[in-house]
Design a protein around this motif. Structure first.
Motif: not given
Length: 233
Positions: A96-102, A179-182, A223-228, A230-233
């Protein structure tokens, strides 16, 4: 964030909605209103109200003599902020995070370029204020304070684009940032380079530099996608 329409049916939604979006009730599952009312110890009218909310999100379909049927994921209103919130709280979070960030990476750069052409003086001032708020909260593990200004910043850009369709995505972007923060899909402090990019973006929009505004926003979303990664592969 709270479920819309708090109360008894809100309590039901807090349990049933996440269960559906998490796949505990696969598509085609039939839920009986009477049985659900008994399970949650609520009246049938309260249960019907909860079902109406789920129907509005296209998560379920209610038919007489059949019951409440869980709809396929492809039919869900995936732009509904509450659906996003539920999915981010479950096992589907990385996808979900990746879909929304894309989605953000596709929409926000164009919105920023339009904002550089269309933003009012008041909107430019608000962007600068938000960017400075992000700077002020970017050190010392102050992610909640940072989030308030980050969400406001991106809302202004989408609204300032002058495109009503982009503006309506403000809630979607707010949910992914929240969501990224919480769910702790953030570094303890925001990336300093990303904070600087937001300040530069506010300046580019104020200067009516559409090309630079679009470029800077692409850097932010990349950059947000790159963070994912690392943090939510």
């Amino acid at each position: 964030m709270s479920t819309p329409g708090r109360g008894l049916h809100g309590h039901v939604l807090d349990t049933l909605g996440p269960a559906i979006t998490a796949g505990e009730y696969p598509p085609g599952s039939v839920l009986r209103t009477d049985e659900l009312a008994q399970r949650f110890d609520v009246s049938r009218s309260v249960m019907r109200e909860a079902v109406r909310v789920l129907e509005s999100m296209h998560l379920v379909e209610s038919r007489r003599r059949v019951g409440v049927t869980v709809r396929p994921k492809a039919e869900w209103n995936v732009y509904d902020p509450q659906v996003i919130r539920w999915r981010l709280a479950g096992a589907d979070r990385p996808h979900q995070l990746r879909s929304l960030t894309v989605l953000r990476s596709a929409v926000e750069p164009v919105a920023a370029a339009l904002a550089a052409r269309n933003a009012t003086a008041e909107q430019c001032a608000e962007l600068t204020e938000c960017a400075l708020g992000m700077v002020a909260n970017s050190r010392g593990r102050r992610l909640e304070g940072y989030l308030v200004h980050d969400v406001a910043f991106h809302r202004v850009i989408l609204t300032a684009s002058g495109n009503e369709m982009f503006a309506r995505l403000g809630e979607v972007v707010a949910e992914v940032l929240t969501g990224r923060t919480q769910h702790e899909v953030m570094f303890e402090d925001p990336d300093p380079a990303a904070v600087t990019l937001h300040v530069q973006l506010a300046e580019a929009i104020r200067a009516a530099d559409a090309t630079r505004a679009e470029q800077l926003t692409r850097e932010i979303t990349t950059g947000a996608l790159h963070e994912l990664d690392i943090l939510a592969p």
